[in-house]
Design a protein around this motif. Structure first.
Motif, mmCIF file in Angstrom:
data_model
loop_
_atom_site.group_PDB
_atom_site.id
_atom_site.type_symbol
_atom_site.label_atom_id
_atom_site.label_comp_id
_atom_site.label_asym_id
_atom_site.label_seq_id
_atom_site.Cartn_x
_atom_site.Cartn_y
_atom_site.Cartn_z
ATOM 1 N N GLU A 125 -0.008 1.178 -2.469
ATOM 2 C CA GLU A 125 -1.079 1.575 -3.392
ATOM 3 C C GLU A 125 -2.219 2.257 -2.640
ATOM 4 O OE1 GLU A 125 -1.058 1.522 -6.519
ATOM 5 O OE2 GLU A 125 0.167 -0.132 -7.287
ATOM 6 N N ARG A 126 -2.524 1.724 -1.455
ATOM 7 C CA ARG A 126 -3.613 2.304 -0.665
ATOM 8 C C ARG A 126 -3.287 3.748 -0.306
ATOM 9 N NH1 ARG A 126 -3.634 -2.821 2.108
ATOM 10 N NH2 ARG A 126 -2.741 -2.013 4.031
ATOM 11 N N GLY A 178 -7.305 -5.719 -3.389
ATOM 12 C CA GLY A 178 -5.984 -6.158 -3.820
ATOM 13 C C GLY A 178 -4.884 -5.108 -3.744
ATOM 14 N N ALA A 179 -5.150 -3.968 -3.087
ATOM 15 C CA ALA A 179 -4.130 -2.919 -3.019
ATOM 16 C C ALA A 179 -3.256 -3.127 -1.789
ATOM 17 C CB ALA A 179 -4.793 -1.548 -2.966
ATOM 18 N N ASP A 180 -1.928 -3.133 -1.980
ATOM 19 C CA ASP A 180 -1.045 -3.212 -0.817
ATOM 20 C C ASP A 180 -0.931 -1.814 -0.202
ATOM 21 O OD1 ASP A 180 0.623 -1.792 -2.456
ATOM 22 O OD2 ASP A 180 1.999 -3.437 -2.848
ATOM 23 N N TRP A 181 -0.174 -1.694 0.906
ATOM 24 C CA TRP A 181 -0.239 -0.422 1.639
ATOM 25 C C TRP A 181 0.268 0.746 0.821
ATOM 26 C CZ3 TRP A 181 3.724 2.842 2.839
ATOM 27 C CH2 TRP A 181 5.025 2.335 2.763
ATOM 28 N N ARG A 184 -3.139 5.930 -3.727
ATOM 29 C CA ARG A 184 -4.343 6.124 -4.534
ATOM 30 C C ARG A 184 -5.578 6.488 -3.732
ATOM 31 N NH1 ARG A 184 -4.184 2.641 -9.755
ATOM 32 N NH2 ARG A 184 -6.344 3.293 -9.583
ATOM 33 N N PRO A 189 -5.448 -9.132 3.624
ATOM 34 C CA PRO A 189 -6.662 -9.121 2.783
ATOM 35 C C PRO A 189 -6.375 -9.020 1.295
ATOM 36 C CG PRO A 189 -6.554 -7.187 4.244
ATOM 37 C CD PRO A 189 -5.494 -8.133 4.687
ATOM 38 N N GLU A 190 -5.334 -8.244 0.931
ATOM 39 C CA GLU A 190 -5.088 -8.034 -0.505
ATOM 40 C C GLU A 190 -4.585 -9.299 -1.199
ATOM 41 O OE1 GLU A 190 -3.639 -6.280 1.936
ATOM 42 O OE2 GLU A 190 -1.494 -6.000 1.616
ATOM 43 N N HIS A 245 -13.419 10.163 -4.030
ATOM 44 C CA HIS A 245 -12.751 11.026 -5.007
ATOM 45 C C HIS A 245 -12.679 10.383 -6.384
ATOM 46 C CE1 HIS A 245 -9.877 8.249 -3.421
ATOM 47 N NE2 HIS A 245 -8.954 8.604 -4.283
ATOM 48 N N MET A 288 -1.121 -13.023 -6.002
ATOM 49 C CA MET A 288 -2.554 -12.837 -5.891
ATOM 50 C C MET A 288 -3.294 -13.919 -6.675
ATOM 51 S SD MET A 288 -4.471 -9.311 -6.017
ATOM 52 C CE MET A 288 -2.870 -8.749 -5.507
ATOM 53 N N PHE A 320 -14.867 4.939 -2.843
ATOM 54 C CA PHE A 320 -13.836 5.976 -2.815
ATOM 55 C C PHE A 320 -14.459 7.283 -3.272
ATOM 56 C CE2 PHE A 320 -11.437 2.003 -4.053
ATOM 57 C CZ PHE A 320 -11.182 1.669 -2.737
ATOM 58 N N MET A 335 -5.465 -2.976 -9.812
ATOM 59 C CA MET A 335 -4.576 -3.547 -8.810
ATOM 60 C C MET A 335 -4.052 -4.909 -9.250
ATOM 61 S SD MET A 335 -4.075 -1.482 -6.450
ATOM 62 C CE MET A 335 -4.313 -0.045 -7.451
ATOM 63 N N PHE A 337 -10.790 0.103 -10.008
ATOM 64 C CA PHE A 337 -9.709 0.049 -9.013
ATOM 65 C C PHE A 337 -9.135 -1.357 -8.823
ATOM 66 C CE2 PHE A 337 -7.853 -0.098 -4.793
ATOM 67 C CZ PHE A 337 -7.139 1.078 -4.733
ATOM 68 N N ALA A 348 -10.032 -0.890 -0.068
ATOM 69 C CA ALA A 348 -8.950 -0.955 -1.058
ATOM 70 C C ALA A 348 -8.133 -2.218 -0.870
ATOM 71 C CB ALA A 348 -8.071 0.284 -0.938
ATOM 72 N N SER A 349 -7.937 -2.626 0.389
ATOM 73 C CA SER A 349 -7.125 -3.824 0.595
ATOM 74 C C SER A 349 -7.865 -5.077 0.141
ATOM 75 C CB SER A 349 -6.672 -3.933 2.057
ATOM 76 O OG SER A 349 -7.751 -4.292 2.875
#
Lengths: 307, 389
Positions: free
Chosen positions: A210-211, A205-208, A214, B77-78, B94, B1, B92, B107, B103, A201-202
């Motif tokens: 969002e992680r 592009g998901a920050d903590w 979601r 990383p993000e 689910h 980003m 994922f 984001m 996803f 997820a990271s």
């Protein structure tokens, strides 16, 4: 076993192996006999007493219809109000235990030095038992306890805060004994979630936040539901601390006290059994609602391959 | 980003230690836009560490990473905008296939219509149209793999990182996916860093290979360079030089690369080419590919010429087009070769290897000691045989 082997003797040779395979497929074999001692134990110590109590609850001590014990409970507000008093304690404290455990367990989910030490420290309150916890609370949170004295000498308050022999005393006691339990359960649920999911997820592009929202939370939700149910049941049957650090004649007269008084003080076994059945029904109702909520979530593997 | 592509990504003496242990040290590498780079090495060589450092999943303990003139090694990383395909896919569980792919787009807070359009396109790219509504658990390994790839490339990342993506697939599917990844790379022009321990995979897919061993770079080069000119026996071992044995340089070593040298292998004189500067008297490792060993007819006039090895056939494996044969020399050296000629165990053959195909590497002291083959405990003829205890 006997029903399984009898038709086998009757059927002819051609169908024999087929049945044998079908039985083997369902795991029916002589090893099932090993279950018998356990089943006998459960029947004797759980099923029989439960059914005995159930029938007893329909036989009021001083005669009358089968539902008289129940009617008495709901018509007497002194008795029926124990339901709300208990729920008012059990639901917030169980919720608190679950919600407070999540961020701590989330932070501690990885491997680090001293993890075992920390979890051991957290388990200790479970091993102490409620009486010792209650005594500690009386000393610590009482009007002359360290907590109030410290606050007073710091000038934060002028009079001791009423933290024991009331609702809050019981609440704290439930939290102290229930939190470690909830924490350890949630920690193990969290450890069961593949850490590469969050890493994936990271990289997407998901920050903590969002992680967590979601990925982790949806996968953790079934575990939260189960943890809530277990801590709720523990809290709902609270008894010693409701007396020791609570206000057992008024605000913390919980349902188990009502049952205790009916059985031990009034020797009304039928009424006590009826109260116990009502307790059970309420617990099942709450668990049922939670499971209904849980069924909206994905329940399955939380490993990375999803298989 | 930022999703800005770069013209050059530079790793400058990147290192990562875990406590005392150095998992990766002194990695210098410049990745040009559009390149397909393979990090190749045995397990524990630091290739996955390097990839995780690049992705930002593992902080560096030394060095820096530059995207053109921007330093990125402390970005989480993000914020790097790289796509990554994990070894276990990390789908994922689910979320449906479609939502897995959505996803990353969500984001980036793209408009809903864009998310839908791009994920539909990605689903089509990996041929999963019929499975878009399924959960990952309902897919086969190859399909999960494709979802993982689609999820990473749908963002059109400036760099795609792949961590042994094919290692969980069966042999047939692996070949198919290899082609498909290469095709994707070519059609989308994605800069890719690909980690693998499979030399064949690396050679067939990559523009450039980085061979790692024990956390250190052994060699960087094109597949052809590595294939024909490995710089040391470790790289050679990885590049299919299955026959590696110790020797001593006796003549011709003037410390020049590509020089013709004569080595002594337990009394047997062989002529080869120096793969690195080497001098007379030095211990060396000799490397020969199985396919470079030719069987010559007995009493062939060439028998008297150089580089002929007489050996006895010990194991013959049928492999369809040809046989894989293991032979042993009188001094106990085991050699592997490939031949279309049907041989039987016990046959005595003469083998020849062209001098330019026999590579001599410096430092044969650390060659692995050959273990006695299973079922052979007596060591009547070979010093390399050890009594099985």
């Amino acid at each position: 076993m006997s029903t399984a082997s009898r038709p086998m003797a009757r059927v002819g040779k051609p169908t024999g192996p087929l049945l044998r395979h079908r039985l083997a497929d369902r795991g029916i074999n002589a090893r099932l006999l090993l279950l018998v001692p356990g089943l006998v134990f459960i029947v004797m110590l759980f099923v029989y007493p439960f059914l005995y109590g159930l029938t007893l609850s329909f036989q009021p001590m001083d005669g009358g219809g089968p539902f008289d014990s129940y009617r008495r409970f709901f018509e007497d507000s002194f008795q029926s109000s124990t339901i709300w008093k208990t729920l008012k304690l059990a639901i917030p404290s169980a919720l608190f235990n679950v919600l407070a455990s999540v961020p701590i367990a989330y932070r501690l989910r990885g491997k680090f030095r001293g993890k075992r030490f920390l979890t051991t420290v957290l388990v200790i309150p479970i091993t102490l038992g409620t009486v010792l916890t209650a005594e500690g609370l009386l000393n610590f949170l009482g009007p002359a306890g360290w907590f109030n004295r410290a606050l007073m000498s710091a000038g934060v308050i002028n009079e001791p805060l009423p933290l024991i022999n009331n609702y809050w005393g019981v609440f704290f006691s439930i939290v102290i004994s229930g939190f470690p339990f909830a924490f350890l359960l949630i920690l193990s649920y969290l450890s069961g979630i593949d850490p590469s999911l969050e890493r994936a997820a990271s990289t997407l592009g998901a920050d903590w936040k969002e992680r967590f929202r979601r990925i982790t939370l949806p996968l953790l939700a079934p575990g939260l539901a189960t943890t809530f149910c277990l801590t709720f049941v523990l809290a709902f049957s609270v008894f010693p601390s409701a007396i020791l650090v609570g206000d057992p004649t008024n605000t913390t007269r919980v349902i188990s006290i009502a049952a205790y008084q009916a059985a031990i003080e009034q020797y009304d076994w039928s009424f006590a059994s009826a109260i116990a059945m009502i307790m059970g029904v309420i617990e099942i109702a709450v668990i049922g609602l939670v499971q209904l909520w849980r069924s909206q979530f994905y329940v399955g593997s939380t490993g990375g391959k999803g298989a | 980003m930022t999703n800005a592509s770069f013209s050059e990504l530079r790793l400058e003496s990147v290192g990562r230690s875990f406590g005392e242990q150095e998992a990766l040290a002194g990695l210098d590498l410049t990745i040009r836009s559009g390149e397909f780079i393979a990090l190749l090495g045995p397990s524990g060589c630091g290739k996955s560490t390097a990839l995780n450092c690049l992705a930002g999943l593992l902080p560096l303990t030394a060095g820096s990473i530059w995207m053109d003139s921007r330093r990125i090694d402390t970005l989480p990383p993000e914020k790097r905008g790289f796509g990554m395909v994990f070894q276990n896919y990390a789908l994922f569980p689910h979320l449906t296939v479609r939502k897995n792919i959505d996803f990353g787009l969500q984001m980036r807070h793209l408009p809903k219509a864009d998310v839908a359009r791009r994920s539909t396109e990605a689903v089509r790219l990996v041929h999963l149209e019929e499975h878009a509504g399924k959960l990952p658990g309902q897919l086969s390994g190859g399909q999960q793999q494709r979802v993982a790839i689609a999820r990473a490339v749908v963002l059109e990342p400036s760099l795609v990182l792949m961590d042994e993506p094919l290692s969980n697939l069966d042999a047939k599917l692996r070949l198919e996916m290899r082609t498909e990844i290469r095709r994707l790379h070519q059609s989308l022009g994605l800069t890719t860093v690909y980690v693998t321990h499979d030399q064949e995979e690396a050679l067939s897919m990559a523009d450039r290979l980085v061979v790692l061993r024990a956390g250190r770079v052994q060699q960087i080069g094109t597949p052809a360079e590595l294939h024909t000119q490995p710089v040391n026996w470790h790289v050679a071992d990885f590049m299919g030089f299955r026959n590696l044995f110790p020797a001593t340089v006796v003549n011709g070593g003037r410390g020049v690369l590509g020089d013709e040298v004569v080595v002594d292998v337990d009394g047997l004189r062989l002529v080869g080419a120096a793969a690195a500067p080497i001098t007379v008297g030095e211990k060396a490792a000799v490397g020969i590919r199985p396919e470079d060993l030719q069987i010559i007819a007995p009493n062939d006039p060439g028998t008297t010429a150089g580089n002929v090895i007489r050996a006895k056939v010990s194991v013959v494996e049928y492999q369809g087009r040809e046989f894989a044969v293991e032979v042993r020399t009188a001094t106990g050296i085991r050699l592997h070769l490939r031949t279309p000629i049907r041989l039987d165990a016990g046959d005595v053959v003469d083998l020849r290897v062209p001098a330019e195909r026999l590579l001599v590497f410096p430092g044969g002291n650390d060659l692995p000691v050959e273990e006695a083959p299973l079922g052979e405990t007596a060591s009547a003829d070979g010093r390399l045989l050890r009594e099985a205890s």
